[in-house]
Scaffold this active site. Sequence first.
Site, PDB file in Angstrom:
ATOM      1  N   HIS A 104      -4.584   6.518   0.237  1.00  0.00           N
ATOM      2  CA  HIS A 104      -3.795   5.290   0.271  1.00  0.00           C
ATOM      3  C   HIS A 104      -4.358   4.323  -0.766  1.00  0.00           C
ATOM      4  O   HIS A 104      -5.467   4.496  -1.259  1.00  0.00           O
ATOM      5  CB  HIS A 104      -3.749   4.666   1.666  1.00  0.00           C
ATOM      6  CG  HIS A 104      -4.993   3.977   2.104  1.00  0.00           C
ATOM      7  ND1 HIS A 104      -6.081   4.649   2.598  1.00  0.00           N
ATOM      8  CD2 HIS A 104      -5.320   2.667   2.126  1.00  0.00           C
ATOM      9  CE1 HIS A 104      -7.033   3.783   2.921  1.00  0.00           C
ATOM     10  NE2 HIS A 104      -6.600   2.564   2.639  1.00  0.00           N
ATOM     11  N   HIS A 164      -5.182   0.364  -2.248  1.00  0.00           N
ATOM     12  CA  HIS A 164      -5.508  -1.032  -1.989  1.00  0.00           C
ATOM     13  C   HIS A 164      -4.969  -1.780  -3.206  1.00  0.00           C
ATOM     14  O   HIS A 164      -5.604  -1.767  -4.263  1.00  0.00           O
ATOM     15  CB  HIS A 164      -7.013  -1.233  -1.827  1.00  0.00           C
ATOM     16  CG  HIS A 164      -7.553  -0.737  -0.526  1.00  0.00           C
ATOM     17  ND1 HIS A 164      -8.897  -0.781  -0.217  1.00  0.00           N
ATOM     18  CD2 HIS A 164      -6.943  -0.201   0.569  1.00  0.00           C
ATOM     19  CE1 HIS A 164      -9.088  -0.295   1.000  1.00  0.00           C
ATOM     20  NE2 HIS A 164      -7.911   0.078   1.488  1.00  0.00           N
ATOM     21  N   GLU A 209       0.860  -1.172   0.000  1.00  0.00           N
ATOM     22  CA  GLU A 209       0.000   0.000   0.000  1.00  0.00           C
ATOM     23  C   GLU A 209       0.903   1.230   0.000  1.00  0.00           C
ATOM     24  O   GLU A 209       1.963   1.229   0.616  1.00  0.00           O
ATOM     25  CB  GLU A 209      -0.906   0.033   1.240  1.00  0.00           C
ATOM     26  CG  GLU A 209      -2.019  -0.984   1.204  1.00  0.00           C
ATOM     27  CD  GLU A 209      -3.111  -0.739   2.248  1.00  0.00           C
ATOM     28  OE1 GLU A 209      -3.090   0.295   2.954  1.00  0.00           O
ATOM     29  OE2 GLU A 209      -3.994  -1.605   2.344  1.00  0.00           O
ATOM     30  N   ASP A 267      -9.504   1.012   8.167  1.00  0.00           N
ATOM     31  CA  ASP A 267      -9.513   2.391   7.657  1.00  0.00           C
ATOM     32  C   ASP A 267     -10.499   3.250   8.439  1.00  0.00           C
ATOM     33  O   ASP A 267     -10.196   4.383   8.814  1.00  0.00           O
ATOM     34  CB  ASP A 267      -9.876   2.428   6.168  1.00  0.00           C
ATOM     35  CG  ASP A 267      -8.836   1.794   5.269  1.00  0.00           C
ATOM     36  OD1 ASP A 267      -7.654   1.715   5.655  1.00  0.00           O
ATOM     37  OD2 ASP A 267      -9.218   1.372   4.152  1.00  0.00           O
TER      38      ASP A 267
END
Length: 139
Positions: free
Chosen positions: A83, A85, A25, A96
């Site tokens: 961010h 995935h 990530e 999250d």
Amino acid sequence: MNEIHLPAALYEEMIRHVAAHLPEEACGLVGGLVDGPVARAVVFYPIENIRHSAVAYEMDPLPQIRAMIDIEAAGLELVAIYHSHPSGPARPSSTDVEQAYYPDSAYLIISLADRQRPTVRGFMLGNGKAREIDVGLVS
């Protein structure tokens, strides 16, 4: 905030950043301007994911603080935290949601499950809930 506008060039840079860190990530901050329910991204700050994980991220604290100071010094606001995935969907995980410490900023999640067509979705996270917001590309 109900909507965030990403300039196409900034969007492309973010996609390159997260793709360059596969299979981990990748993460960072986005500074911009807020006008009522709409935010416009102006600059992004890639920050190292010190977990070096494919399923979790934690920003390196010193560059994160420096980026936040730069954003404020430029007269901007922290409009989003992003961010990726790497192989999952562009929606917040339970982690999250639990670790959303900035309820006034959007959370952009970039899915690279389809490497040819990354998906970016935005959410407002707070009080254990996720509310999707519009993400628009602008020139």
